[in-house]
Design an enzyme around this catalytic site. Structure first.
Site, PDB file in Angstrom:
ATOM      1  CE1 TYR A  14       0.318 -11.406   6.314  1.00  0.00           C
ATOM      2  CE2 TYR A  14      -1.358 -12.667   5.160  1.00  0.00           C
ATOM      3  CZ  TYR A  14      -0.223 -11.873   5.136  1.00  0.00           C
ATOM      4  OH  TYR A  14       0.369 -11.557   3.950  1.00  0.00           O
ATOM      5  CG  HIS A  25      -6.481  -8.144   0.419  1.00  0.00           C
ATOM      6  ND1 HIS A  25      -6.721  -8.160  -0.927  1.00  0.00           N
ATOM      7  CD2 HIS A  25      -6.317  -6.840   0.745  1.00  0.00           C
ATOM      8  CE1 HIS A  25      -6.707  -6.917  -1.396  1.00  0.00           C
ATOM      9  NE2 HIS A  25      -6.462  -6.104  -0.387  1.00  0.00           N
ATOM     10  NE  ARG A  59      -3.759  -2.111   2.611  1.00  0.00           N
ATOM     11  CZ  ARG A  59      -3.578  -3.319   3.112  1.00  0.00           C
ATOM     12  NH1 ARG A  59      -2.402  -3.655   3.621  1.00  0.00           N
ATOM     13  NH2 ARG A  59      -4.558  -4.206   3.117  1.00  0.00           N
ATOM     14  CE  LYS A  98      -8.041  -0.673   4.466  1.00  0.00           C
ATOM     15  NZ  LYS A  98      -8.394  -0.701   3.033  1.00  0.00           N
ATOM     16  NE  ARG A 119      -3.323  -2.918  -1.657  1.00  0.00           N
ATOM     17  CZ  ARG A 119      -2.866  -3.834  -0.833  1.00  0.00           C
ATOM     18  NH1 ARG A 119      -1.561  -4.066  -0.765  1.00  0.00           N
ATOM     19  NH2 ARG A 119      -3.687  -4.529  -0.074  1.00  0.00           N
TER      20      ARG A 119
END
Length: 393
Positions: free
Chosen positions: A368, A358, A206, A256, A335
């Site tokens: 993650y 994502h 990003r 984010k 991106r």
């Protein structure tokens, strides 16, 4: 001078000019000072009506002035309600308020504001602003009145009773084709933004992650025993490199989402661009001397200060203009281009989701779950193959 009772409160009234002036006694404040509310009226009846309104507000817990406007509420919120927000958020809200809230609805008395007034104001902006911007200006008004409520300046928040309308259609995001991406990479070589463009296009980070990237989060693979080490410690005399995407320019430096934290191995072209960028930055640092601001940032101004998003957008438009694809491109579309190019070349959606940070799939959630993630090599391998094949064609 005469005295009258309004409910349980005593008021004084006396002629002044062509009308009447008086004050309602509210007793004493904690510091011992007398509390009084003054009002004026052309007739005794008008004056008494105003005092009755004051008493009604007091009995309902409201002590706001009848002259307190929407402008006052918005200004108070901008001053007091955004203290812990990042500078970018404060600037954005100030611009929206100064352009679309205060000039159009700011003079309305807050206690007299009605839901119909808010509806008409928003409807008047539907042909000028996108839906997202309309949500932004509506949110400013709602939060400003909410703060006024908390300070007993108004009884209810009429902005909360209104649904934000849809605005004009915004420009849909687009992606560079492989040929366009190659042209952009070539024309960016003479720009200080070259490494920024290469990194964004070939890793899908990003824009706020790229601007927050520090040199100690650019790492090189030393050996099987040592593993990944910051280039600030081991330099660029290595074959494999990666970046820790653990920060952004958002408030508190967070990405984010928590699941956006990831480690990405770098394609060879990105590593080479960063190597040259590091060398040039060292030269700039020497030239700046005492003026250099040491934030440890990979991408910064000539004096080491953080890059402004607006300056990045302007510089990127210059690159796309040189690449002869027009100026209606934004850095965030690098991106989108990364995702499109990966998808066009058969990379599974689960892998792409991992690469761009994502959430939404079981694989992404599993990868993650921990703060320090395994290095994702698929993006580097694919980009090395794609662009080397295109150049040799």
């Amino acid at each position: 001078m005469s005295k009258i009772l309004i409910g349980k409160y005593e008021a004084t009234i006396y002629p002044e000019g062509s009308g009447f002036t008086g004050a309602l006694s509210l007793g004493f404040s904690p510091d011992g000072k007398r509390r009084r509310i003054k009002r004026k009226g052309k007739t005794k009846t008008e004056f008494k009506t105003k005092l009755i309104e004051v008493v009604d507000d007091l009995e309902s817990g409201i002590d706001g002035s009848a002259s307190y406007t929407v402008r006052d509420a918005v200004e108070d919120w901008l001053t007091k309600g955004l203290k812990d927000r990042d500078p970018g958020t404060i600037t954005t809200n100030r611009i929206l308020a100064d352009k679309h809230v205060i000039p159009l609805i700011g003079e309305a008395k807050l206690r007299d504001l009605r839901a119909d007034d808010v509806d008409e104001w928003l409807d008047g902006l539907t042909g000028k602003l996108s839906t997202r911007s309309l949500q932004g200006v509506h949110s400013i008004l709602k939060r400003a009145i909410r703060q006024a409520q908390a300070r007993n300046k108004v009884l209810r928040n009429v902005a909360e009773l209104v649904t934000t309308p849809k605005g004009k259609a915004g420009r849909p995001s687009k992606a560079l084709t492989l040929a366009q991406a190659t042209a952009v990479l070539e024309k960016s070589k003479t720009s200080p933004l070259h490494a920024y463009v290469v990194l964004s296009l070939m890793t899908g980070v990003r824009t706020e992650e790229a601007r927050a990237l520090r040199w100690d989060h650019v790492v090189a693979w030393v050996d099987d025993r040592t593993g990944w080490r910051p280039v600030t410690d081991v330099g660029f005399d290595h074959k494999r490199f990666a970046i820790y995407v653990w920060r952004s320019v958002r408030a508190h430096g967070d990405t984010k989402t928590e699941k956006s934290r990831r480690t990405l191995e770098l394609p060879e072209e990105v590593a080479q661009a960063l190597r040259l960028h590091h060398k040039r930055q060292a030269e700039q640092r020497l030239k700046a001397g005492k003026d250099w601001q040491d934030h440890g940032l990979v991408f910064c101004t000539r004096t080491g200060a953080p890059l402004d998003a607006g300056n990045v957008r302007r510089a990127f438009r210059g690159i796309t203009r040189k690449a002869k694809i027009g100026e209606k491109w934004t850095p965030r579309e690098l991106r989108h281009s990364f995702v499109s190019i990966m998808s066009d070349n058969g990379v599974p959606i689960e892998t792409i989701a991992d690469l761009v940070g994502h959430a939404g799939t079981a694989v992404t959630e599993k990868v993650y779950r921990h703060q320090l993630k395994p290095v994702i090599t698929k993006g580097a391998e694919t980009m090395n193959t794609i662009f080397s094949q295109h150049k040799s064609a």
